[in-house]
Write an enzyme that holds these catalytic residues in place. Sequence first.
Site, mmCIF file in Angstrom:
data_model
loop_
_atom_site.group_PDB
_atom_site.id
_atom_site.type_symbol
_atom_site.label_atom_id
_atom_site.label_comp_id
_atom_site.label_asym_id
_atom_site.label_seq_id
_atom_site.Cartn_x
_atom_site.Cartn_y
_atom_site.Cartn_z
ATOM 1 N N ASP A 150 0.785 -1.155 -0.154
ATOM 2 C CA ASP A 150 0.032 0.007 0.119
ATOM 3 C C ASP A 150 0.973 1.215 -0.055
ATOM 4 O OD1 ASP A 150 -1.917 -1.650 0.117
ATOM 5 O OD2 ASP A 150 -2.532 -1.419 2.609
ATOM 6 N N ARG A 151 0.398 2.364 -0.433
ATOM 7 C CA ARG A 151 0.974 3.484 -0.554
ATOM 8 C C ARG A 151 1.675 3.773 0.709
ATOM 9 N NH1 ARG A 151 0.945 8.375 -3.669
ATOM 10 N NH2 ARG A 151 -0.722 7.551 -4.659
#
Length: 306
Positions: free
Chosen positions: A138-139
Amino acid sequence: MNQNNRFLKFTIGDDDKKIVRKFLVQRKFSSSQLHNLKNKGGQIFVNHKQRHFNYPLKKGDQILIVLNTEEPSDLIEPMPGKVDVVFEDDYLLVVNKPPGIASLPAKAKDSKTMANVVKSYLIDKKENSSIHLVTRLDRNTSGLMVFAKTSYAHSLLDRILHTEDFKKFYLAMVYGQVSPEKGLIDLPIGIDPKAFYMRNIDHDLGKPSQTLYETVEKFDDASLLKLKLLTGRTHQIRVHLTAIGHPIIGDDMYSKKIDPRMDRQALHCYCLEIVHPVTKKLLKLTAPLPKDMVMLKSVLRGEKNG
């Protein structure tokens, strides 16, 4: 020009198939890879002579496969940026991803992602710059990410991704003290009907999902956990820890609260243990805890002592 990752060498043994095509299928070449090898400029040499798929083999024959050149996708533009390389050879590239950068571009092409930066890095090295993402983060999760350098290496890694030959370990700082201190979270994960970008526990439509956890350190009102993913669902660790009542500190999407001590989820992929699909050597790769999580840990320890 470094083109080593386009060459594969094999020696035919007793148990190997004795026709070139059948041997390649035995070595996990997919039908599309065989098609590309045949029709897009790949070459097969047996004992230094060029041969075709139907050529008969015998024990001790030396095979050299020259993979076709891959055409990189235009969807991922090369963008310069820092690449923290943890491991690299002719088959794979493992990088330490900082928080705040996505793994792959969404539909908008203008934001910089790890795929863009890695593509630029490979072009600078004069290597095949087709992007083959094996694991994504995830970012706002940091840590180890794996790219394959060819479609063949990608398919070999995909086959072992959720097995004991490809172990992924994370560190997370969560609210509260988890009881029992270690265990297995086995809860199916599905798409949240209220928000398509979120996930939730869904006993009817969810996919089986398992996360092993173990408490590494306890604080007054928080814990540092080591986690091992047994499956690879989107947001799996974040959803599982929320489901047992211990969301990750800084994960406002799932904890539903802003935490001034951390502006992202305190989640880091710190260790990979991969049996290299070509060399068969065990790779033990680690990425140290990033600064923001080190600072959070010292804050939590301070609360404990005070």
